[in-house]
Structures are given as C-alpha cells and as structure tokens.
Write an enzyme that holds these catalytic residues in place. Sequence first.
Site, PDB file in Angstrom:
ATOM      1  CB  SER A  15      -1.223  -0.266   1.034  1.00  0.00           C
ATOM      2  OG  SER A  15       0.140  -0.261   2.197  1.00  0.00           O
ATOM      3  CG  LEU A  17       4.908   6.617  -0.211  1.00  0.00           C
ATOM      4  CD1 LEU A  17       6.244   7.455   0.543  1.00  0.00           C
ATOM      5  CD2 LEU A  17       4.435   7.757  -0.967  1.00  0.00           C
ATOM      6  CG  ASP A  36       2.632  -4.254   3.332  1.00  0.00           C
ATOM      7  OD1 ASP A  36       2.850  -3.543   3.341  1.00  0.00           O
ATOM      8  OD2 ASP A  36       2.174  -5.402   4.488  1.00  0.00           O
ATOM      9  CG  ASP A  57       8.412  -8.085  12.059  1.00  0.00           C
ATOM     10  OD1 ASP A  57       9.088  -6.482  11.884  1.00  0.00           O
ATOM     11  OD2 ASP A  57       7.830  -7.657  13.076  1.00  0.00           O
ATOM     12  CB  VAL A  58      11.490  -4.810   8.127  1.00  0.00           C
ATOM     13  CG1 VAL A  58      10.524  -4.948   6.326  1.00  0.00           C
ATOM     14  CG2 VAL A  58      11.116  -3.700   8.580  1.00  0.00           C
ATOM     15  CB  CYS A  84       8.317   1.579   1.146  1.00  0.00           C
ATOM     16  SG  CYS A  84       9.156   2.261  -1.067  1.00  0.00           S
ATOM     17  CB  SER A 146      10.295  11.670   6.200  1.00  0.00           C
ATOM     18  OG  SER A 146       9.533  12.192   6.829  1.00  0.00           O
ATOM     19  CE1 TYR A 159       8.371   8.015   9.621  1.00  0.00           C
ATOM     20  CE2 TYR A 159       8.671  10.851   9.732  1.00  0.00           C
ATOM     21  CZ  TYR A 159       7.927   9.560   8.980  1.00  0.00           C
ATOM     22  OH  TYR A 159       8.213   9.539   7.813  1.00  0.00           O
ATOM     23  CB  THR A 194       0.464   7.559   2.865  1.00  0.00           C
ATOM     24  OG1 THR A 194       0.375   8.869   3.754  1.00  0.00           O
ATOM     25  CG2 THR A 194       1.777   8.354   1.699  1.00  0.00           C
TER      26      THR A 194
END
Length: 253
Positions: A15, A17, A36, A57-58, A84, A146, A159, A194
Amino acid sequence: MQISGISAVVTGGASGLGGATARALAEAGAKVAVFDLNKDAAEAMAKEIGGVACVVDVTKDDQLEAAFEKAAAAQGIARILVNCAGIGISIRTVGRNGPHPIDSFRKVIEVNLIGGFNAIRRASQAMSTLDPLDDGERGVCINTASVAAYDGQIGQAAYSASKGGIVGMTLPIARDLASLGIRVCTIAPGLFDTPLMQALPDDVKAALGSSVPFPRRLGLPSEYAALAKHIVENNMLNGETIRLDGAIRMAPK
C-alpha cells in the site's frame, strides 16, 4: 538500468508509497516481490501486478532472510530493492505522562532504520553474485527517508532520528557497494497522500496540502514511484538523498 525483465523487491509494498512503486515497476516489466506485514494486502497486491507476496516483519532477520529466498526462488535474485516499510509515532520527549517511552523510540528505530539496513545488506549480498549489466551495474537500492530527517516537528524525535539515520547511511553504503556495481539512493518525501493521510478529515488534508509552496497539495504516491523508477533507470544517481516535497520546510508543529 533497464527495468523490463528484471526482478525487484519492495518492502512495505502492499500500500501507499510502496504499493505505487510495486505497480510502477511491474508496469515497466519488472517481476516484483511484495514484502509486507499485512498478509491479505500483500497477496492482493501481488495478484494485481503478477508478482509474489512475502509476509515479513522487517525487524525479524529470519523472516527477512526467508522472504528474500522465497522471492529469488520464484522470480530470480532481485536487482532492485525499494525500502518503503516504516512506522511513525508522535510523542514528546517529556509530556504529561512523563518521559518518552524508550520501547516506543526503540521500535521506530528498529523498523525504519535497522529494518531498512537489514534489507539492504541481504539484497546487496545476493546482487553481488549476479553478472554485471551495462556500466558494470549489478543492482540498485532505494531507501525512503522523510523531510522529518531535516525538519523534525514536535513529537517526532523517534521518527526524525530513524529517518535521519537513513539519510546518514546512504553515502557510506553507496561507497561500500560501489566496487560491487550496486547503487544506493534515498528519497525524502514531504507530505504525501498515503493511507495515514487518508484517515484524516478532508479539511485537515486540505490544510496540510495548502502548506506546500508548490504544487499546493499533498504529493501523490505515483509521484514517489516515478522518482524511484527514474533512480533505477539513471545510472549516475548514486549516494544521494533527494527531497520530494514541493519545497516545503516543516514548521515546529
């Protein structure tokens, strides 16, 4: 690098980006593996674009390793990686309920920064075994940072730290992998439409969009995907972070 006929991995590819990028690469002829955490969404996207879904799960190295093995078995070793997958929180360093929970800070770093690096190290190891293409290139890795890496707002310590880390590691990783013919770039999006934004009321979205100097709107995931595609195709783009933000500079809040 020519995209048609080669394999790609997009983390967070179900989903937002990542989804737009998975679609764009598939439309250009790539065989795309959708990594994902959301099983149903990953499978739906893979079905839509004719790719393969890998639930992962990265932050879990064993899951990431298994996902790369599954993707390679189905489509061949990927020459393209687009990271992403990511999360965000908004918590002040000290708030009404006390200091910022350290576990929350750690989780954001683990997903956004460590998870992204882990995907790069595994993807680039596999890429290094491939025969070089034109210009001696074997692959390309694209990260998602970002504008918060530069203009972090109130409550964005975790973040911004994670995204600043992504920006900071872009050049050294590009230098590490240069001898292998693997390029590394990062995209730093501004305010984009997004799924997180789509949950906001229309008037709030409109206000956020109007804060962008030009164009005065939220960015489109397809615009992120177009830049990712261009980075793949332009061999001289390497070691660079590109702001994709309509010239916005974020205020404190």
